[in-house]
Every structure is written in C-alpha cells, then in structure tokens.
Design an enzyme around this catalytic site. Structure first.
Site: not given
Length: 173
Positions: A48, A92
């Site tokens: 990701s 993230k």
C-alpha cells in the site's frame, strides 16, 4: 586484624555486585523508556505504500515527535485503529487534517473543495470509497491514504475510517 580484612573484602565484593545490579537495572529502564516513548521499529506489511516503502521493509518510528507538534499533511505515520482488532500497525500518509473536509472526485483528492496538489499518487484514484461523499474530519481526526492508492486499505474503507490523533504512534522519515 584478619577478621577486619575479610570483612572489608566481603563488603567490597558486595558493593561491586550491588553496583553492577544497579547499572543493569538502569540500562533496562533506559531501554524500556526509549522503546516505549522515543523510537521503535516495525515492518511495512503489504504494497500500500509502494514505491515509498516496500513490503517487508524495516522502518523507524519516531514516537516522541508528535508530543511537541501536530502531524502535518503528507507525513507518513504509524497508527493503530479502534475499528479493527488486528494485531499489527498500519503505515499510511496523512492527507486530511482536523477540521477539513475530504472528498475524492474524478480520481483526485479535494480538501475543502480545492484539488490537493503535490500528492504522491501516480495514478488516478479508482476507488473513492467513503470519500465519494464529503468527509468532515473532527477536532482530532486525520484522513490517511497509502501512496499506492489503488491498492490500499485506508481512511476510504469502513475498516479504517478517520484516524484519531491519539491512535497515531509516530512518524516515519
């Protein structure tokens, strides 16, 4: 006289042993403090954050930083989530800040109705998820996304959602 010499030697040995024990306890305490409050390591899991971070990459988490300043847009952070009982941390990038409205339209991120510039996303964002409709961030909430936006479970997903500031563990450089 011989008793006095033996007594001194014994006292000297006991003093040395106690000083070693004290040094070991201090070292363990310092190590515990550093790991729990200053810095720790974790591994990136998944794709990701590609190309910024690779699957299996060891990263250093600066835990003390956000005690002195607030997270900023585009910081890469490590966090836990209340919504998902996974035993791992998430990594993230912060996109939306407290008090802002985030929406993804036509493959781009908009903050307070203005297209966000300087994003790390190389491709058009295919899935807007929860951000298809405007998301208003609360007083201490952040909107996060993976750099590989089309292969990332992040704030667009109900499993993650908005991240509370207290769930941010630290920043990755």
């Amino acid at each position: 006289m011989q008793f006095n010499t033996k007594h001194r030697k014994r006292r000297k040995i006991i003093t040395k042993i106690l000083s070693w024990i004290a040094m070991i306890i201090i070292a363990i305490g310092l190590a515990f403090g550093v790991v729990n409050y200053v810095v720790q390591t974790t591994y990136m899991t998944g794709e990701s954050m590609k190309p910024t971070l690779k699957n299996g990459q060891l990263v250093f988490v600066h835990k003390l930083m956000y005690h002195f300043k607030d997270p900023e847009r585009f910081d890469v952070v490590v966090f836990e989530t209340n919504k998902n009982n996974n035993s791992h941390f998430y990594i993230k990038r912060i996109i939306g800040l407290p008090g802002e409205t985030v929406q993804i339209t036509d493959g781009s991120v908009y903050i307070n109705g203005k297209k966000l510039k300087g994003t790390p996303f190389k491709d058009k964002i295919v899935t807007a998820g929860l951000a298809q409709d405007p998301i208003e961030l609360g007083e201490n909430e952040y909107f996060v996304m993976g750099d590989n936006a089309n292969n990332s479970e992040d704030s667009r997903s109900a499993n993650i959602g908005n991240i509370a500031g207290e769930n941010i563990i630290g920043k990755i450089d």
